[in-house]
Design a protein around this motif. Sequence first.
Motif, PDB file in Angstrom:
ATOM      1  N   UNK A  18       0.904  -1.397  -0.195  1.00 17.86           N
ATOM      2  CA  UNK A  18       0.314   0.042   0.254  1.00 17.86           C
ATOM      3  C   UNK A  18       0.860   1.511   0.294  1.00 17.86           C
ATOM      4  N   UNK A  19       0.907   2.088  -0.884  1.00 20.00           N
ATOM      5  CA  UNK A  19       1.014   3.426  -0.756  1.00 20.00           C
ATOM      6  C   UNK A  19       0.042   4.794  -0.871  1.00 20.00           C
ATOM      7  N   UNK A  20      -0.036   5.770  -0.153  1.00 19.94           N
ATOM      8  CA  UNK A  20      -0.602   6.592  -0.496  1.00 19.94           C
ATOM      9  C   UNK A  20       0.385   7.921  -0.627  1.00 19.94           C
ATOM     10  N   UNK A  21       0.374   8.830  -1.552  1.00 16.95           N
ATOM     11  CA  UNK A  21       0.965   9.527  -2.426  1.00 16.95           C
ATOM     12  C   UNK A  21      -0.034  11.049  -2.516  1.00 16.95           C
ATOM     13  N   UNK A  22       0.447  12.511  -1.725  1.00 13.50           N
ATOM     14  CA  UNK A  22      -0.369  13.345  -1.399  1.00 13.50           C
ATOM     15  C   UNK A  22      -0.505  14.490  -2.671  1.00 13.50           C
ATOM     16  N   UNK A  23      -1.322  15.037  -2.467  1.00 10.11           N
ATOM     17  CA  UNK A  23      -1.550  15.860  -3.999  1.00 10.11           C
ATOM     18  C   UNK A  23      -0.082  16.467  -4.607  1.00 10.11           C
ATOM     19  N   UNK A  24       0.848  17.028  -4.078  1.00 10.35           N
ATOM     20  CA  UNK A  24       2.234  17.060  -3.933  1.00 10.35           C
ATOM     21  C   UNK A  24       3.073  16.530  -4.553  1.00 10.35           C
ATOM     22  N   UNK A  25       2.877  15.317  -5.179  1.00 15.63           N
ATOM     23  CA  UNK A  25       2.982  13.750  -5.225  1.00 15.63           C
ATOM     24  C   UNK A  25       4.404  13.287  -4.119  1.00 15.63           C
ATOM     25  N   UNK A  26       3.974  13.346  -3.151  1.00 16.54           N
ATOM     26  CA  UNK A  26       4.992  12.974  -1.838  1.00 16.54           C
ATOM     27  C   UNK A  26       4.765  12.033  -1.230  1.00 16.54           C
ATOM     28  N   UNK A  27       5.627  11.130  -0.977  1.00 13.08           N
ATOM     29  CA  UNK A  27       4.330   9.947   0.058  1.00 13.08           C
ATOM     30  C   UNK A  27       3.963  10.230   1.162  1.00 13.08           C
ATOM     31  N   UNK A  44      13.299   5.473  -0.434  1.00 14.76           N
ATOM     32  CA  UNK A  44      12.156   5.646  -1.026  1.00 14.76           C
ATOM     33  C   UNK A  44      10.768   5.483  -0.823  1.00 14.76           C
ATOM     34  N   UNK A  45      11.115   4.748   0.367  1.00 10.99           N
ATOM     35  CA  UNK A  45       9.789   4.289   1.146  1.00 10.99           C
ATOM     36  C   UNK A  45       9.417   4.832   2.360  1.00 10.99           C
ATOM     37  N   UNK A  46      10.181   5.831   2.854  1.00 12.45           N
ATOM     38  CA  UNK A  46      10.752   7.459   3.924  1.00 12.45           C
ATOM     39  C   UNK A  46       9.464   8.818   3.465  1.00 12.45           C
ATOM     40  N   UNK A  47       8.385   8.858   4.119  1.00 11.85           N
ATOM     41  CA  UNK A  47       7.521  10.116   4.758  1.00 11.85           C
ATOM     42  C   UNK A  47       7.764  11.261   3.876  1.00 11.85           C
ATOM     43  N   UNK A  48       7.216  11.626   2.682  1.00 13.64           N
ATOM     44  CA  UNK A  48       7.740  12.843   1.934  1.00 13.64           C
ATOM     45  C   UNK A  48       8.323  12.289   0.414  1.00 13.64           C
ATOM     46  N   UNK A  49       9.169  11.281   0.225  1.00 15.25           N
ATOM     47  CA  UNK A  49       9.721  10.642  -0.399  1.00 15.25           C
ATOM     48  C   UNK A  49       9.218  10.845  -1.696  1.00 15.25           C
ATOM     49  N   UNK A  50       9.748  11.503  -2.954  1.00 11.43           N
ATOM     50  CA  UNK A  50       8.412  11.975  -4.317  1.00 11.43           C
ATOM     51  C   UNK A  50       8.695  10.383  -5.492  1.00 11.43           C
ATOM     52  N   UNK A  51       7.294  10.900  -6.243  1.00  9.29           N
ATOM     53  CA  UNK A  51       6.892  10.032  -7.204  1.00  9.29           C
ATOM     54  C   UNK A  51       7.524   9.451  -7.845  1.00  9.29           C
ATOM     55  N   UNK A  52       8.579  10.931  -8.332  1.00  9.08           N
ATOM     56  CA  UNK A  52       8.939  10.623  -9.363  1.00  9.08           C
ATOM     57  C   UNK A  52      10.180   9.794  -9.332  1.00  9.08           C
TER      58      UNK A  52
END
Length: 623
Positions: A18-27, A44-52
């Motif tokens: 499961x993953x949830x990204x916010x409207x700024x495309x951050x984890x 990449x699985x720490x809060x704030x990681x960038x989707x791209x």
Amino acid sequence: MHKQGFTQAGLNLIQQALSIYDSDLRLAVSNRRFAEMFDLPQALYTEGARFDDTIRHLVDCGEYGQVDDVDAFVAARVEQARAFEAHYMERTRANGRTISVEGAPLPQGGWVTVYTDITSVKRHEALLRTRSELLSEEVLRRSEELSATNRQLAATNAALEEAQRELREIEARTRLTTEMMPAHIARVDARGVYTFSNRRLSSVMPGRPSEIAGLHISEALGPAHAKVAPHLDRALNGEQSIFEFTDDGSQRRIRAVFTPDPVEPGVYILSHDVTEETQARAALQQTRRREMAAQLISGLAHDFSNLLTIILGMQSKLRRMVPPDAAPLVTGTLQAARRGGDLLNRIADITSHRAWRPGPVSLGGFLSDLATLARPSLPGSLRLEVRAEAEGCYQLDAGMLQDAALNLVLNAADACGAQGRIDVVFRAVGDTWLELVVTDTGPGFSPQALAHGLDPFFTTKGSDGSGLGLAMVYDMAKLAGGDVRLANDARGARVTLRLPLRKAAAQARSDLVLLVEDSTDLRAQLRDMLTGLGYAVAEACSVDEACALAGGLPVDLVLSDITLEGEAPGTDLPARLPHLPVRLMTALPGSDPLYRRAQAQGPVLRKPFSPEALAAFLTPESA
């Protein structure tokens, strides 16, 4: 943090990633299975990681097979994420395992994705295909389609359930918001039946039900429905209506807005209590009227006063010159001129600066003091009865109200003559008004008096009346935001003085100060100082009047000026009231004999002084 830890532990126990990204495309949120399934580094699985960054890492690891233009591939995935839509898909990874990907957007922005390893399900389907010789190719194909459809349907149901939950939360927040509003918000359909209400009708209009959904508006409002029905009809015909009315049951002033529903036949209703606003508006209007009247009258009164002075002087001189038989005419002219001067003084009183200065007043104590002041002026066979049907303390201007009540009692006494009965009653009207009702057993008001009794200069006493008594009572009531009503009942006349009901805490101090001061303006200022310090105040202008009041009131302390009306100075009070502490004040210089005489009797407070100096002067330690 404790609750967040439990949530994370629960997410780590489920088998799906499961993953949830916010409207700024951050984890924003992920579980351990997400990192394990895609073999992600910790960053990449720490809060704030960038989707791209995550997509670029997966491309580099071969997750999407051969990609010629990595930047273009990553940019395309980012654009898809920004315009995220609910979806379900299945894909085979580079490592040969098959996963289902179920994604749904969030109302706050961003999205949630659930990854499920369905490799075993796919193998089972393949095994079924190879080993089932009895099943036709068409049945197998249909079974596979049905299985995929069921999985997609399950994903869609989950998205619908989440949307339903969000809608319930929005509805609950909306209802809570309307319930917290200090107004009644509702909607009625074309038949006048409530389809929605925030359950605030009972607080705006006491005595009405709170739960009114499904009721007709006539059932909910009762007698007030007749006042709002024309406005409801206008709103049902497409015209907004804004109006005010008085609820007869509670005597509250209500402002209502009826707005047509633009979607389907019906009316939205907003109503709130504007009683205090109306009372304040009435008080402000009266203050402005008085200011305008004072500006207009002061100039006229000044010129007329000069003319009267000239007339008095010329008539006095003429009386010495004319023959004796003309003396009565001169005397009559002088008396008329003096009456004009008295009338000017009364006009000055009614137009001079007056302000309603409320403070805590006990109704029982107020009526007791009123009876003490009024009874000596009444004939022995005329009964005065006072009672308070409302209990407790209220915010009232005791001085102005006492003047008005005495005026009403003395007017009633004039109407009754030598015998009869006067009743003075304090009562509350709901939680909106406080009424002082004065009734008598006289002949009652004439029709003309009922129509014009509150008008300035209207009198039924002929030359013995000024016509300003009831007008000043009316002025006082309007300054407070209230009203005066004249009526007749079965016994005689009834005057109702209606004032805004404002409850007050009990008075912190019960001491009664007898204030003796011959200057009206200065006495008002000193009264405000004393009431501000928590004292109750009775007032007198002379030594004789002070002694008379001290004999009938429970006076605790006397504060007196040295120079007063009449022949007796304030320095006589300690000897004439030996049982009471007398404090003297003056503006006389220290060389004046009266000042030295006062100083010999005790401390003297020099004018002018501050409230703090007065408080210190009145404490027992200052004696």
